[in-house]
Design an enzyme around this catalytic site. Sequence first.
Site, PDB file in Angstrom:
ATOM      1  CG  ASP A  39     -27.034   2.085   6.881  1.00 20.40           C
ATOM      2  OD1 ASP A  39     -26.177   2.403   6.917  1.00 20.40           O
ATOM      3  OD2 ASP A  39     -28.163   0.937   5.996  1.00 20.40           O
ATOM      4  CB  SER A  63     -29.053  -3.280   7.571  1.00 25.86           C
ATOM      5  OG  SER A  63     -28.356  -2.029   7.420  1.00 25.86           O
ATOM      6  CG  ASP A  94     -25.473  -2.167   5.973  1.00 33.13           C
ATOM      7  OD1 ASP A  94     -25.497  -0.960   6.096  1.00 33.13           O
ATOM      8  OD2 ASP A  94     -25.212  -2.238   5.078  1.00 33.13           O
ATOM      9  CG  ASP A 128     -25.999  -0.187   3.054  1.00 32.28           C
ATOM     10  OD1 ASP A 128     -26.843   0.316   3.997  1.00 32.28           O
ATOM     11  OD2 ASP A 128     -26.014  -1.222   2.063  1.00 32.28           O
TER      12      ASP A 128
END
Length: 453
Positions: free
Chosen positions: A243, A99, A245, A247
């Site tokens: 962010d 992340s 990743d 999501d």
Amino acid sequence: MAADLSQIVKAYDVRGVVPDQWDESLAELFGAAFVRVTQADAIVVGHDMRPSSPGLSAAFARGAAALGADVTLIGLCSTDQLYYASGALDLPGAMFTASHNPAQYNGIKMCRAGAAPVGQDTGLAEIRELAEQWSRQGAPAPAATAGTISERETLTDYAAHLKALVDLSAIRPLKVVVDAGNGMGGHTVPTVFEGLPLDLVPMYFELDGTFPNHEANPLDPANIVDLQARVLAEGADLGLAFDGDADRCFVVDERGEPVSPSAITALVAARELARHPGGTVIHNLITSWSVPEVVRENGGTPVRTRVGHSFIKQEMAATGAIFGGEHSAHYYFADFWNADTGMLAALHVLAALGGQAGTLSALVAQYDRYTGSGEINSTVEDQSARTAAVRAAYESQEGLALDELDGLTVTAADWWFNLRASNTEPLLRLNVEARDEQTMAKVRDEVLAIVRG
């Protein structure tokens, strides 16, 4: 590799420094353990842009295939694109990402078929035990017939699925600045936004897991400064920040001001309730009072839950909720297998803004009714003792309600605060909200004096 994995197997995922804490040999064992625990005969695997991600995900695939599972590799993807693949293909999935963590980290977010979460209570503890056991005793015996490993492109279908869930057909042209933070938003945004009446101004779309421009963590105000300045310089209608990743999605209005994730939760909740009258909406206990108010005003039922995606997803499944939101800019949709997707929330914001003539700041004003402190962290040696001291200071006061659904929440007529211990660090996290700035500051300072005293 050490057999004790307690440092890298967290409450919801695997996360640690590569290769110091984990490496490809351990990833292979995690792949085998994942198949053993889920009893899957087929899985789907994706990864982000970190330098270690391709190797780790390939090793995981080998471990899974050795135990007989057919593996579909979808390659570079956002976490919500992996959830899409898990839902659309009805397969358990694994996403290799850390992340917003620094470049030397990597991790695995795992789910069962239909993007159902895998956390400590839903399989992650067993996966850890098997990986620890096999790291000491040697890999498990392979299946009589090894699984296959194949590749599949899912980005186009993922984008089409999202756009089928939001009516963007009549929106006016909008100028939008998107800061991908060198993360997976740079991969997904061009395809998702293709064909929409948007003048897209891209920032940091080059996939680079060393994060050369800033951390891919928009929750830290320092990481959206570039976006705020660019929105103003471009005269844009809004800015979006993803962010690492991709999501989670954060929103900046036309003045360059951050829009509270609680306001976005309320806005999307109102839109989803228009589509699903009388529905249930989940919100965690540190979202603004605005959220349950807006849900009720729009004929819905708000349900308050603990912080953390596994609790939200669990509650969504239990209540048949249509939508859920968190202060951290995770947004969960029943139409997306109860999984979180910042991209779908972004499309809702574009549809809401583009469907009327006013500015974003004017649009969200109706959903942003109170003054919040944001999350304030305090390093403390004894979290329980400091929390007990705060409780003692407030429990005898008239007109206050206390609850311990998640940490300590104290609620008055015109303010509330929540104090929660971090699961992973010696921190207490404080969130305060009030009807005006002066009251918020007073309560904030009172609580912090006790916490840090």
